[in-house]
Design an enzyme around this catalytic site. Structure first.
Site, PDB file in Angstrom:
ATOM      1  N   ASP A  66       0.868  -1.176   0.000  1.00 39.88           N
ATOM      2  CA  ASP A  66       0.000   0.000   0.000  1.00 39.88           C
ATOM      3  C   ASP A  66       0.907   1.229   0.000  1.00 39.88           C
ATOM      4  O   ASP A  66       1.535   1.553   1.015  1.00 39.88           O
ATOM      5  CB  ASP A  66      -0.886  -0.016   1.247  1.00 39.88           C
ATOM      6  N   GLY A 131      -4.465   9.614 -21.346  1.00 39.13           N
ATOM      7  CA  GLY A 131      -4.385   9.193 -22.739  1.00 39.13           C
ATOM      8  C   GLY A 131      -4.102   7.714 -22.848  1.00 39.13           C
ATOM      9  O   GLY A 131      -3.793   7.043 -21.855  1.00 39.13           O
ATOM     10  N   HIS A 132      -4.219   7.214 -24.069  1.00 39.45           N
ATOM     11  CA  HIS A 132      -3.884   5.835 -24.372  1.00 39.45           C
ATOM     12  C   HIS A 132      -3.137   5.796 -25.701  1.00 39.45           C
ATOM     13  O   HIS A 132      -3.012   6.817 -26.388  1.00 39.45           O
ATOM     14  CB  HIS A 132      -5.136   4.960 -24.427  1.00 39.45           C
ATOM     15  N   ASP A 162       2.074   1.693 -27.502  1.00 35.40           N
ATOM     16  CA  ASP A 162       2.401   0.993 -26.256  1.00 35.40           C
ATOM     17  C   ASP A 162       3.674   0.159 -26.375  1.00 35.40           C
ATOM     18  O   ASP A 162       4.560   0.233 -25.517  1.00 35.40           O
ATOM     19  CB  ASP A 162       1.252   0.070 -25.852  1.00 35.40           C
TER      20      ASP A 162
END
Length: 374
Positions: A66, A131-132, A162
């Protein structure tokens, strides 16, 4: 998960801490793991165990931390202090706000190569925007180059942004950084932005534009479907053949085997004649099935290949002979690439590995370092 001491790839002994994400970061980490690196992935609590079919996450151990918990941040810092490479794919300044930014971790580990994977980069007007892949390749001009016959843009999956301009440039960057750090004793930040990497990949087309060999009009150029000898053709059965007979000798072989005897085929590079040749070749390829054309052309110097379906590809005789796909835990997946003659890469294990404890990894790394020093 295989015994890490049994890793055989050329990156054996290289330690990577990956902050789990999506897209190019996990793929880059998969490549590093396949080549023998010991990759430890830090996941959010409850997200450490992966599906066995999630092949991109293969070959690394996972710990759950965490990152809003100071004690868990301390564990992450301890791991990073013992690593060679860090990979993260958050928006700019997120790692800094967590207390895990370059200024902090490079004080703990001066040799660390800090790989930052983003779409827009660490600076610039869009740096903080979401964004992608499709957005990053849009601004580079790459997406505009993938068009259907009706002019509509066609997404090239997420291979260009990518994986091509992102993960592969990140891997090249961090490995270059590791080599340099071994010589200088100093690490550095690698800012791997997909918009930068994709632009770099387009260098040849900027060169062709500069020399008058490329136009802005889609499907009129040598490699974008404009050339009748470098495109796909539908066959009688609805299958397709991919033709790539660019060089004169390969074009001559295509003409011989496919029966392109008419005089109009003589002027291969006459762009004015391309629409006519395309029309004729379209009709010709519809006269036979895909497999009939493959029997005539595939394996010759005509530079032709049948278009296989994505999940039909593993059964292609060439890929089967090379073992380009492997069956691991009952699931077919691509094998590691590239191939090394002396230190072969290998899939280091299934993604479906229960999370481990950070202390366990640190203990193993400490013991390995002590053994190496002695």
């Amino acid at each position: 998960m295989k015994d890490r001491s049994a890793a055989t790839g050329p990156l054996r002994g290289v330690r990577v801490v990956e902050f789990a994400g999506i897209g190019p970061g996990p793929f880059a980490s998969m490549l590093l793991s396949d080549m023998g690196a010991d990759v430890v992935s830090i996941a959010r609590p409850g997200q450490g165990k992966r599906d066995v079919r999630d092949f991109v996450n293969r070959g690394r151990r996972v710990i759950e931390l965490d990152l809003k918990n100071p004690a868990h941040i301390a564990q992450a810092l301890d791991l990073i202090a013992a690593a060679d490479v860090l990979i993260e794919g958050f928006r700019p300044q997120v790692m800094e706000r967590l207390g895990l930014g370059p200024d902090v971790v490079l004080k703990r580990n001066p040799k660390l190569v800090y790989g930052r994977m983003t779409g827009w980069g660490q600076e610039g007007p869009l740096a903080q925007a979401a964004g992608h892949d499709i957005n990053y390749i849009a601004i580079t001009g790459a997406l505009d180059s993938f068009r259907a016959a009706n002019g509509e843009t066609v997404s090239p999956l997420n291979l260009v942004g990518d994986y091509g301009g992102g993960a592969l440039y990140l891997v090249v960057g961090v490995l270059a950084g590791v080599i340099e750090a071994r010589a200088s004793g100093k690490g550095q930040v690698v800012d791997a932005a997909m918009c930068d990497g994709v632009s770099s990949m387009l260098t040849m087309f900027h060169s062709m534009k500069a020399t008058g060999r490329w136009t802005d009009e889609p499907r009129t150029n040598l490699l974008d479907g404009g050339a009748p000898f470098y495109r796909t053709y539908e066959c009688k059965d609805g299958g397709f053949m991919a033709i790539g007979a660019l060089e004169p000798q390969f074009y001559a072989e295509l003409r011989k085997l496919a029966g392109l005897d008419e005089e109009c085929y003589d002027a291969q590079m006459d762009r004015k004649g391309w629409p006519n040749l395309h029309e004729k070749m379209t009709a010709l390829f519809k006269s036979k099935t895909r497999d009939e054309w493959a029997a005539i052309l595939e394996g010759s110097d005509a530079c032709a290949a049948a278009v296989r379906g994505l999940f039909d590809a593993p059964s292609h005789p060439h890929l089967a002979a090379r073992q380009t796909f492997l069956n691991v835990d009952g699931h077919v997946q691509p094998a590691p690439a590239p191939r090394f003659s002396r230190t072969p890469s290998n899939i280091q294990g299934s993604p479906a590995v229960p999370p481990v404890d950070a202390a366990e990894i640190l203990s193993q790394w400490s013991q390995a370092a002590t053994a190496k020093a002695s």
